[in-house]
Design an enzyme around this catalytic site. Sequence first.
Site, PDB file in Angstrom:
ATOM      1  N   HIS A  20     -10.104  -3.597   7.408  1.00  0.00           N
ATOM      2  CA  HIS A  20     -10.098  -4.415   6.196  1.00  0.00           C
ATOM      3  C   HIS A  20      -9.170  -5.610   6.364  1.00  0.00           C
ATOM      4  CE1 HIS A  20     -10.982  -0.202   4.872  1.00  0.00           C
ATOM      5  NE2 HIS A  20     -11.995  -0.838   4.326  1.00  0.00           N
TER       6      HIS A  20
ATOM      7  N   ASP B 221      -9.262   2.339  10.921  1.00  0.00           N
ATOM      8  CA  ASP B 221     -10.488   2.618  10.170  1.00  0.00           C
ATOM      9  C   ASP B 221     -11.699   1.841  10.682  1.00  0.00           C
ATOM     10  OD1 ASP B 221      -9.157   0.376   9.285  1.00  0.00           O
ATOM     11  OD2 ASP B 221      -8.981   1.031   7.209  1.00  0.00           O
TER      12      ASP B 221
ATOM     13  N   HIS C 136      -2.598  -4.613   1.896  1.00  0.00           N
ATOM     14  CA  HIS C 136      -3.318  -5.145   0.719  1.00  0.00           C
ATOM     15  C   HIS C 136      -2.377  -5.505  -0.437  1.00  0.00           C
ATOM     16  CE1 HIS C 136      -7.161  -4.313   2.496  1.00  0.00           C
ATOM     17  NE2 HIS C 136      -6.999  -3.009   2.511  1.00  0.00           N
TER      18      HIS C 136
ATOM     19  N   ASP D 292      -6.643  -3.468  11.415  1.00  0.00           N
ATOM     20  CA  ASP D 292      -7.269  -2.600  10.416  1.00  0.00           C
ATOM     21  C   ASP D 292      -8.653  -3.192  10.097  1.00  0.00           C
ATOM     22  OD1 ASP D 292      -6.247  -0.514   8.005  1.00  0.00           O
ATOM     23  OD2 ASP D 292      -7.847  -1.888   7.396  1.00  0.00           O
TER      24      ASP D 292
HETATM   25 ZN   LIG Z   1      -8.253  -0.448   6.090  1.00  0.00          ZN
END
Ligand SMILES: [Zn+2]
Length: 307
Positions: A166, A248, A127, A164
Amino acid sequence: MLPVIYSDEFLDHKTGTMHPERPERLSAITAALREGKNASQIEWLLPTPANQAVLMPLLEQAHDSRYIQKVKEIASTGGGYLDNETTVSPRSYDVALLAVSAWLDGVDIVLERENPAFVLARPPGHHAEHYTGMGFCIFSNAAIASLYALQKPGINRVAILDWDVHHGNGTQAIVETNPQIAYCSLHQYPCYPGTGKHTERGLHNNVLNLPLPPGSDISIYQPVFEKKVVPFLKAFQPDLLIISAGYDANADDPLANINLNPHDYATFTDYCLEITPKILFGLEGGYDLSALAESVVATIESCVIRE
Ligand SMILES: [Zn+2]
């Protein structure tokens, strides 16, 4: 033998009580690997100590130098926050640099041995953007590792697969203008951070975003791997494949709503090994300690069995 690059120093990035991205994540993984049936197949390696002369030029390709200085200053003045959830503790700057160094070691080992390696480091990175860290991430480890790999002789194309849950907004933003880097992400959508629409294709059609609805499980993921992920990555013919390996998307994970199981990551790993054996796995998210540890074990087992 499967190289795993890890240092106890990665536990020194403190995020505070109740924070999901906590040192115990790494402790759970290392305990599971040491007790697992493939424990004797793992070669534990310490990362090269962070060398400013090597790291800074690469770091500054990915991040604004004022942002790098800001992280250093926050750490050296006792710690603070980059956003509501991204903590910088007194040792976080040094640890984040050591994490980058570990990812670079991973690149070296994978290219030298032409076999997979796993970097067990934190803080995570996907991120972190050019001007700022966010979402538990300080420096963009995967993007920096890809830029580093491209400096090596004979390495012309690097692909990053981000599984991931996200979207890796930071990685994408840093690499999408570079025709020598491909970025592919599977992620829950809608979800944090809100980016990763399928219409985001990169400047050179070098980005493939595969947003998936909440509630998706392996029956959704598997055809997406077969019909989209593998063909996209194979067509790019990468000299190195970097996996932003977040865990996740597990059903037990508290931060998202995808219903994978730890053994599904063995399936993903098998797909990746069809593309190339030159795979660097680097830890991103994953916040249920048992599911996280089991998933890393499953990933590594797939690599070991293949050898
Ligand atoms: Zn994540």
